[in-house]
Every structure is written in structure tokens, then in C-alpha cells.
Design a protein around this motif. Structure first.
Motif, short mmCIF file in Angstrom:
data_model
loop_
_atom_site.label_atom_id
_atom_site.label_comp_id
_atom_site.label_asym_id
_atom_site.label_seq_id
_atom_site.Cartn_x
_atom_site.Cartn_y
_atom_site.Cartn_z
N GLY A 58 -4.42 13.75 -7.40
CA GLY A 58 -4.48 15.21 -7.34
C GLY A 58 -4.80 15.67 -5.94
N ASP A 59 -5.78 16.60 -5.78
CA ASP A 59 -6.09 17.08 -4.42
C ASP A 59 -7.35 16.40 -3.86
N ARG A 60 -7.71 15.25 -4.44
CA ARG A 60 -8.84 14.50 -3.90
C ARG A 60 -8.42 13.71 -2.67
N THR A 61 -9.36 13.21 -1.89
CA THR A 61 -9.05 12.46 -0.68
C THR A 61 -9.29 10.97 -0.92
N ILE A 62 -8.39 10.14 -0.39
CA ILE A 62 -8.58 8.69 -0.52
C ILE A 62 -9.59 8.24 0.53
N VAL A 63 -10.64 7.56 0.11
CA VAL A 63 -11.67 7.14 1.08
C VAL A 63 -11.69 5.63 1.30
N ASN A 64 -11.11 4.89 0.34
CA ASN A 64 -11.11 3.44 0.52
C ASN A 64 -9.89 2.84 -0.18
N VAL A 65 -9.26 1.83 0.48
CA VAL A 65 -8.10 1.15 -0.12
C VAL A 65 -8.33 -0.35 -0.04
N VAL A 66 -8.17 -1.01 -1.18
CA VAL A 66 -8.23 -2.48 -1.17
C VAL A 66 -6.89 -2.99 -1.69
N VAL A 67 -6.22 -3.84 -0.87
CA VAL A 67 -4.92 -4.40 -1.29
C VAL A 67 -5.05 -5.91 -1.38
N GLU B 170 0.83 -1.20 0.00
CA GLU B 170 0.00 0.00 0.00
C GLU B 170 0.87 1.26 0.00
N LYS B 171 1.92 1.23 0.86
CA LYS B 171 2.84 2.37 0.93
C LYS B 171 3.47 2.66 -0.42
N LEU B 172 3.95 1.55 -1.09
CA LEU B 172 4.56 1.71 -2.41
C LEU B 172 3.59 2.33 -3.41
N ALA B 173 2.34 1.84 -3.38
CA ALA B 173 1.33 2.31 -4.32
C ALA B 173 1.06 3.81 -4.12
N ALA C 152 -2.36 -8.33 -2.01
CA ALA C 152 -0.92 -8.55 -2.25
C ALA C 152 -0.72 -9.92 -2.87
N PRO C 153 0.18 -10.10 -3.84
CA PRO C 153 1.05 -9.02 -4.35
C PRO C 153 0.56 -8.39 -5.66
N LYS C 154 -0.72 -8.70 -6.05
CA LYS C 154 -1.08 -8.38 -7.43
C LYS C 154 -1.81 -7.05 -7.65
N ILE C 155 -2.71 -6.65 -6.71
CA ILE C 155 -3.55 -5.48 -6.97
C ILE C 155 -3.62 -4.55 -5.77
N VAL C 156 -3.54 -3.24 -6.06
CA VAL C 156 -3.90 -2.22 -5.07
C VAL C 156 -4.95 -1.34 -5.74
N SER C 157 -6.06 -1.14 -5.06
CA SER C 157 -7.14 -0.36 -5.65
C SER C 157 -7.53 0.76 -4.70
N LEU C 158 -7.46 2.04 -5.21
CA LEU C 158 -7.75 3.20 -4.36
C LEU C 158 -9.04 3.88 -4.85
N ALA C 159 -9.90 4.23 -3.89
CA ALA C 159 -11.11 5.00 -4.24
C ALA C 159 -11.00 6.39 -3.62
N THR C 160 -11.40 7.41 -4.35
CA THR C 160 -11.24 8.78 -3.84
C THR C 160 -12.58 9.54 -3.91
N LYS C 161 -12.61 10.67 -3.19
CA LYS C 161 -13.72 11.61 -3.38
C LYS C 161 -13.17 13.03 -3.29
N PRO C 162 -13.83 13.98 -3.85
CA PRO C 162 -13.27 15.32 -3.91
C PRO C 162 -13.10 15.92 -2.49
#
Ligand code: ANZ
Ligand code: ZN
Length: 841
Positions: free
Chosen positions: A820-829, A806-809, A831-841
Motif C-alpha cells: 500500500g502506501d507504507r515504506t519498505i525499510v528492510n529487504v532480505v533476499v 528483489e526487482k521481481l518481488a 535467492a532463489p527461494k525467499i524474498v522478505s520485505l519489512a515495512t513501516k507506515p
């Protein structure tokens, strides 16, 4: 499947190896590079014990390893079979020491054969065979002809129980090394080897061994020789014509001398007291009687209360003319330096103890509060130390031994201790009052024993010709049969009573003469045995210098730290003597030394007297040779002690069964296509192939066993839940396991090797090279999404942790740009294949 059982496996392979002789070494013809691996040979005092199992197991790993690395390996074995225990046992049971000795050798040999170290049995030697001691006698004559063997009358260490002479090395804390009784002194004429001629070389050559011998052994050797440098200073004694020299390592303290001490048992003391009043002479005589019963170690101890007698004589300090009372005491030794000392109580602890006991003056001449050049002064209670008055040893009881600057020393005041040592020595030399000098703790090697079971000293005593060497072509001087001789120790050799043997014509003049009746210290036998293994059957020479040139020095010597001084010092000495005689081209016998730890029971050394001896023979029949070896090696680093209560031979047997079953399960043929099969397993196999050699070479044998356990487990997994027993990688792993297991468990390894479809002996199979392409670190591609869109791809380890990924991603600049300047609201990791980040303004 089949069940692993060590007993039939041992029975199956022993005769095969006996027939094949895979460890017989062709010392001359073989063109491969050479390694000489040597284990300290055993003393045949019963069956082998666990300590042997440990030592010989370790040495065997090294020998087997080098064979698999393509070397022609010499790994011989023999017996150090002369000596007191055989004689004592013989006396106790009324039998011939020969029978006892050779019965024990047979027993040990049998155990060895089951334990199966990779020895070349064709080179077996016994130091008590005439074929061997003939050459020990030859060696004696070499030293005799060079003036390195001589006789002198002297006070020797005497064991009143064994009634035998002991070398200094055999006196432990004033007691006999063998029987534990207190040692006394006795005046006898004895044979010595002039090892003191080699004292400097025995110290200086230790440099060659640094890093290759345990540093503890190097410093024990250094301390044993005990070289010190200092000055001989001449003191005039009132009423005596010749001045007396004293040896000091601290000429800088000459102004602090307040009395002189001579060894109570020295001739000088007797001479000085001769003019004293009767009461003084009587007190002195009584004191000397007492001193004669004390060992050197007691005498030198700083713990002991100081005793002595004032001789009512005075010496004159050569530098300042002061009058110094002369005392006799035991803490000065008669045979060290000159047997007399200048006492500096302020700076020498024993002198201070003596001064306090007899209320003699103490004068500080080195102010240890004053810093010497370069030293940064440390504040003491807020003041600079050089403002403090010097400490007063007379009241504190502690001598000032550190560095500092001279005070109370006339023209030398202000000099540092080291500068003063040089200056004062020069000043003494310039006025003929002294000179630089060296001293050694080492004494000449007392080699004669008044016992039966040893190599007779090949000298004939003739009234007209003196000491006549037995002509070389009349060697060996064979021991007469023990029958009819009284072997009870009595201070003279039992051989003296062998009339037919002892009386011979003088080889020089033919007149009736007598053989020397003493035998040699067994340390003479073992001082050169490593050379005899090169041509053990030769009856024309002790050893072949050409073979010695090829094979020696020994590449790897393995043995107990109990031999750190005696045996190693004597072998080093003998090697240098033979070098000087032109027989050898090297000066140190053992290039590398490994000291194994001890095998303990509940933290205590195993011993018969404690009754906690784990019998090697019974453990061998319970668990078998392989499990015993693996247990000893897996217990920890070789130098560490092993507590037998903490280890599990049953666990080792389980591991071996697991490895053995793997070989059984392999279902591919030996001609399976290599470089195929389960990649993960292949990586583990090749990582092992790559790492094991340097682990073995740095004696991390236990780590190699642990890595083999991992390899076996990984193989099992692929067989049971992966690609299955026909996979090529499984065969590869099983073959590598068998070859490597040969180092620790030769029977199991051989049986696996056969199971895998090959001919014996696995011990001669060469170590495979690791495939470099399988060693590069693996990586997988991790996809990083932001709000469902792929923004970056990261190469990461397949074993990466979730939070790290997650840190690397989050750190990826492409990802940060996408956020950009959006906020991360959800993280799905995942390992080792996928990191998925969800954001909102
Ligand atoms: C004066 C002095 C002052 C010493 C001082 C030491 C410290 P090593 O290093 O072992 O060679 N010594 C000399 N001959 C002796 C003998 N026969 N028996 C007992 N002690 C003897 O030790 C040399 C020092 O041991 C010598 O230096 C001498 O004491 C003592 F602050 O001389 B010294
Ligand atoms: Zn003669």
C-alpha cells in the motif's frame, strides 16, 4: 586408481580396428542413407606434417559424426603421387622417382594409421599406379575425341630453373610457384584442355554452391574466370585496309578516347610499325625485347611506370571521326580481348598514367559530380555537386571511375553512365561499327609437361595420320623405367630418349610412328580422383556411373584454401565434361567445402626453410594421437589459423585422462535402470546430446569439445561429492562422453567404451536422442513475504541473481497491494527461494 597412458591404449586398439575394419564401406548393398566425406589427398613429399594432422582431424570429425547419425559413410584416402618434387628429389639423389614416392607413401601411411582417421583403407589409390593413370589417360582420350584436348604452339610460361612449362596458375607474382625463380616466356607446342568452352558454366554454376562453399573461394573462382561484358568497337586505321577491333567494358567513354594502344608484342604492333622510320623501328624492336621478359602480372600492375613507343600511325574514332595516335605498350596484353585498346585517360587509371607520362590529352566525358537517378546529392563545401566543375584527372593523377552523367559526348550528353553504355553499344551495332561482347581472363588449361614422373599422354604421332589416339584396349601407356634416362630438365621430355618406348607402329596405318613424349600436369590426375574411390579396383572402367549416381557429388570436401583456384576449378571442369558425355548426373563435384586454417609457429607459416617445423611424428610420440587431435580441434574454429605456440597438448591430455577416469570410476552395471539418477547431471548430459549435432554440422567442433569438458567436470563432481559412482546418471554421462569423444579422440573413447562394459567399436554406436523432458528450462518457486506474511509465489530460475529477484518481488502486484502506501525499510533476499520485505507506515 589407474593411470591414463595413451601409448598402451593405442597399441591395444589399433590391431582390433585393423581386424574389425569398422570403416570399410559397402558401397552397393548397404541400404542406409549415404554420406561421402572426402579429404584432399596428400602429396607424398616426406612424412605427414602438422597441416595434415589438422586437415585430416577435421575431416574425420565429420565422417565419424555421420556414421553415428545412422549414415553409410564413404571416407577414402589415397595419394597424389605424380609430380615434380619426386622427380627433383630423384635427380638430386640419383634414384628412381618411383622409389622415393612409394617410400614416402609407406611412411605417411604408417603415421596415418597411428593418427587413426576413419579411412576405408581398402579403397586406397595412388595416381602414379598404372591401374590409376590408365584411366587418367582414358579421360584424356575422352576430351581428345570431343575436341577438348588440342595442341598449339604458343608462348608459354617457362621456369628457367626447373626448365619446365608452368600454367598461369603456377606463376605467383611472376615467379615459379615451386622454386621461386622469375618466370620467362618460351614458344613451344603444347597440349591444352579447352576449359574456356566452359567459362560461363564455371561462373554461373557457382550459384549452386553459395552458402555451402566459403564465399572467399567462390569469389576467387569467379575472379579467376574473370568474365566481363562490354563491346567490341571497330576502329579504322589510316593506311590499313581492315579495321581493328578493340574490346571495352566502357563504350560510354568513346568520346573520351584520346589515343590507342596496341600490345607491344602483338602481330598488329609489328605490322603497324613496319612503315615507320628506321629509328622508330629500332626503338620498337628494343622495347619488344624488354617486354618479352615481363610477366602478365607485372604488365597489368597499376603501380608501374608506364612505357611505350609511338608507332607514328593514326586511328579514327568511329563516333566522332577524331584522329587518334597509336602507341605500343606493355600494359596492353596481346592475348586478351583483341590485343589493342581505346585509351580513355580521364576514366581509366592505366591510360591516365600513360597519358601523363607522354603528355597526351585527357578529356573528361563522364561527370562524376552529377548524381545519377535515385542518388541523393551530398553537399560538397556547401554547394550541390552538380554545380561543381568536374575534377581534372590530368592534374590530380586520379582517373574518374565512378558513376555520373555524360558530358562532351555530342548527342549522348546527360545520359547516365549505364544508360550510355546501352545506348552507345546499340548505336555502334546499328551502324555496323561494333557489337556487345564478353571477355574472360581464363585461358585454356596447359596440361603437357616435359618431365618424366607423370601420366604419359596417350597419343601417337604418325607422319601420315597425324595425332592418333592410343586404342583404349592398349591403355595404360606405361612409363618406361627411369633407369638409363636423363631426368635433368632440359625443355624436352626425358621420355624422348627411351628408344624402345617411343618408337611404335601407328595404330591406324602401321607405319613407324612416335609416342607423344610429354606427361600430363598432375592437376589432371586429381581432377577426377573423387570418382575413382567408388570402385578403385575396377579394371573395366574409370568409375561406375551407377555408383557415382548414388554417392556423388561429395557431401563434404575438406582441404586447404591453397587449392581454392586450381584444383577446384579443374575438378569442376572435369565434372562438367563427364556430365556432358553422359557419365554423370550432376555438374558440381563438391556440395560443401570446408577450408581448414594453417598451423603456424609464432605467427609464421611452418616451413622447412624457416626451420620452425613442428614435427608431426615427434608430437605424435610425445602426446599421442588423441591429445594431438583434441588440441588442433579445441584451438578454435576450423577455418582459423592455429599458432602452435599458443596451444597446449599437455592440457588436452589432462582432459582426456579426466574423461577416461570417469569411465573407470563408474560402478553401476550396463543394465542399470535408465531415466533415474542425479537430475541436474542428466540435464547437462541431455542438453549436450541435443546441442552437439547442430554444432558439428555448423563446424563448431571446438565448442563441442568445450561442452564435453563441462560434461566431464559435472560427472566428476557427482562421483566425488554427489550421488557417487553407482548413480545411473553417472553411467549415462560417461557413456555419452565416450560416444561423443569418438569424434575427436577415438582411442580414449574406445577404451572408455570397453571400461563401461561394451564391445568395440564405439565408432559404430549410434548417437542417442536427447530426452525432451530434461531440456525444458528448470524453475523453482520463490516465496515473497511482506512483514512475515506470504503475499506471492514466483516461478524463477534456480540461478536467478539476488538483485533481479528483489526487482521481481517488488514488481508483483500482490506485493504492491500488500505494501500500500507504507515504506519498505528492510529487504532480505535468499535467492532463489525467499524474498522478505519489512515495512513501516
Ligand atoms: C576503355 C575503357 C575506359 C576501359 C574506361 C576501362 C575503363 P576487364 O574488365 O578485365 O575485361 N583492355 C581491353 N583489352 C585489354 C588488353 N588486351 N590488355 C589490357 N587491357 C585491356 O577489362 C576490360 C578493359 O580493359 C577494357 O575496357 C579495356 O579498357 C582494357 F574508363 O576500354 B577499357
Ligand atoms: Zn599412321
Amino acid at each position: 586408481g589407474q593411470k591414463y597412458d595413451f601409448a598402451p591404449i593405442q597399441e591395444k586398439w589399433l590391431p582390433v580396428w585393423d581386424r574389425m575394419k569398422p570403416f570399410a564401406t559397402d558401397a552397393e548393398g548397404d541400404k542406409r542413407p549415404r554420406k561421402y566425406v572426402l579429404d584432399m589427398f596428400p602429396y607424398p613429399s616426406g612424412d605427414l606434417h602438422m597441416g595434415h594432422a589438422e586437415a585430416f582431424g577435421l575431416g574425420d570429425v565429420v565422417a565419424r559424426y555421420w556414421r553415428q547419425q545412422g549414415f553409410n559413410v564413404l571416407h577414402p584416402i589415397g595419394w597424389d603421387s605424380f609430380g615434380l618434387p619426386a622427380e627433383n628429389a630423384a635427380i638430386k639423389r640419383g634414384v628412381d622417382p618411383r622409389g622415393w614416392t612409394y617410400d614416402n607413401i609407406a611412411q605417411q601411411k604408417k603415421s596415418f594409421q597411428t593418427y587413426a582417421p576413419s579411412f576405408d583403407w581398402d579403397r586406397e589409390i595412388h595416381t602414379s599406379d598404372p591401374e590409376y593413370y590408365r584411366w587418367t589417360q582414358w579421360l584424356f582420350l575422352q576430351l581428345f575425341e570431343k575436341g577438348l584436348a588440342y595442341r598449339k604452339a604458343s608462348a608459354v610460361n617457362w621456369c628457367p630453373f626447373d626448365l619446365t612449362v608452368l600454367a598461369n596458375e603456377q606463376v605467383v607474382d611472376g615467379h615459379c610457384e615451386r622454386c621461386g625463380n622469375a618466370v620467362t616466356k618460351k614458344k613451344l607446342t603444347q597440349w591444352y584442355f579447352r576449359i574456356t568452352d566452359y567459362a560461363d558454366r564455371l561462373v554461373d554454376d557457382l550459384k549452386q554452391l553459395e552458402g555451402a562453399w566459403p564465399s572467399k573461394v567462390l569469389s576467387m573462382q569467379r575472379n579467376w574466370v574473370g568474365r566481363s561484358t562490354g563491346a567490341d568497337v571497330n576502329f579504322v586505321i589510316e593506311g590499313k585496309a581492315d579495321p581493328v577491333a578493340v574490346y571495352t567494358t566502357r563504350p560510354d567513354t568513346l568520346y573520351g578516347v584520346t589515343f590507342m594502344v596496341v600490345a607491344a608484342d602483338s602481330e598488329l604492333a609489328a605490322e603497324l610499325v613496319a612503315d615507320a622510320p628506321e629509328e622508330t623501328q629500332a626503338a620498337f624492336a628494343e622495347y619488344v625485347d624488354r617486354v618479352k621478359g615481363e610477366s602478365d602480372i607485372e604488365r597489368l600492375s597499376t603501380e608501374r611506370e608506364k612505357t611505350g613507343v609511338f608507332l607514328e600511325r593514326y586511328a579514327i574514332n568511329p563516333l566522332n571521326g577524331e584522329r587518334l595516335p597509336i602507341w605500343a605498350s606493355d600494359y596492353v596484353l596481346a592475348d586478351y580481348g583483341h590485343g589493342a585498346i581505346m585509351a580513355v585517360p580521364a576514366h581509366d587509371q592505366r591510360d591516365l598514367d600513360f597519358a601523363r607520362a607522354f603528355d597526351l590529352p585527357v578529356r573528361v566525358v563522364v561527370d562524376t559530380n552529377q548524381p545519377v537517378t535515385g542518388a541523393i546529392p551530398v553537399l560538397v563545401d556547401g554547394v550541390l555537386p552538380d554545380d561543381l566543375p568536374p575534377a581534372d584527372p590530368k592534374s590530380t593523377g586520379e582517373a574518374l571511375v565512378g558513376p555520373g552523367r555524360l558530358i562532351n559526348s555530342g548527342p549522348f550528353d546527360g545520359l547516365s553512365k549505364n544508360a550510355a553504355i546501352a545506348k552507345i553499344t546499340d548505336a555502334l551495332a546499328a551502324s555496323g561499327l561494333g557489337k556487345t561482347a564478353k571477355n574472360y581472363r581464363l585461358r585454356d588449361w596447359l596440361i603437357s609437361r616435359q618431365r618424366y614422373w607423370g601420366a604419359p599422354i596417350p597419343i601417337i604421332h604418325c607422319e601420315a595420320c597425324g595425332e592418333v589416339p592410343v586404342p583404349e584396349d592398349q591403355l595404360p601407356v606405361e612409363l618406361p623405367p627411369a633407369e638409363g634416362l636423363d631426368l635433368q630438365p632440359k625443355g624436352t621430355s626425358p621420355l624422348g630418349a627411351a628408344e624402345d618406348w617411343i618408337n611404335v607402329p601407328c595404330p591406324r596405318c602401321g607405319a613407324p610412328a612416335k609416342r607423344d613424349s610429354d606427361t600430363m600436369d598432375t592437376f589432371v590426375d586429381s581432377s577426377w580422383y573423387y570418382l575413382r574411390y567408388l570402385n578403385p579396383q575396377s579394371d573395366t572402367m574409370a568409375f561406375d556411373p551407377k555408383l557415382a549416381d548414388k554417392w556423388a557429388p561429395v557431401d563434404q570436401y575438406v582441404g586447404g584454401v591453397e587449392h581454392a583456384i586450381l584444383h577446384l576449378l579443374y575438378s569442376r571442369f572435369m565434372t562438367k565434361v563427364l556430365y556432358d558425355q553422359g557419365y554423370l548426373s550432376f555438374t558440381e563435384p563438391f556440395s560443401s567445402l570446408l577450408n581448414q586454417g594453417m598451423v603456424l609457429m609464432d605467427g609464421a607459416k611452418m616451413s622447412k626453410s624457416r626451420g620452425n617445423l613442428v614435427e608431426f611424428a615427434s608430437e605424435l610420440s610425445t602426446y599421442g594421437a588423441d591429445a594431438l587431435r583434441v588440441t588442433l580441434i579445441f584451438a578454435g574454429p576450423p577455418e582459423d589459423d592455429i599458432d602452435w605456440a599458443d596451444v597446449s597438448p599437455a592440457g588436452s591430455a589432462k582432459f582426456l585422462a579426466r574423461a577416461w577416469r570417469v569411465a573407470h570410476d563408474v560402478s553401476s552395471a550396463p543394465d542399470v535402470v535408465w531415466k533415474t539418477g542425479d537430475v541436474a547431471l542428466r540435464r547437462i548430459t541431455h542438453r549436450f546430446l541435443a546441442d552437439a549435432p547442430s554444432l558439428v554440422e555448423s563446424f563448431k567442433f571446438n565448442v563441442v569439445v568445450a561442452r564435453l569438458m563441462e560434461l566431464v567436470n559435472a560427472t566428476r563432481k557427482v562421483i566425488d561429492t554427489g550421488a557417487g559412482p553407482a548413480d545411473a546418471a553417472v553411467r549415462e554421462a560417461a557413456e555419452v562422453t565416450a560416444v561423443a569423444l569418438n569424434l575427436f579422440a577415438p582411442y580414449t573413447a574406445e577404451d572408455m567404451w570397453e571400461q563401461l562394459g561394451y564391445e568395440p567399436a564405439v565408432a559404430t554406436v549410434q548417437w542417442r536422442k536427447a530426452d525432451q523432458t530434461l531440456l525444458v528450462a528448470e524453475s523453482v518457486t520463490c516465496v515473497v513475504q511482506v512483514d512475515g506474511k506470504v503475499r506471492d509465489r514466483l516461478e524463477v530460475s534456480p540461478k536467478i541473481a539476488t538483485d533481479e529477484l528483489e526487482k521481481l518481488a517488488r514488481a508483483s502486484s500482490a506485493v504492491q497491494r500488500a505494501i500500500g502506501d507504507r515504506t519498505i525499510v528492510n529487504v532480505v533476499v535468499r535467492a532463489p527461494k525467499i524474498v522478505s520485505l519489512a515495512t513501516k507506515p
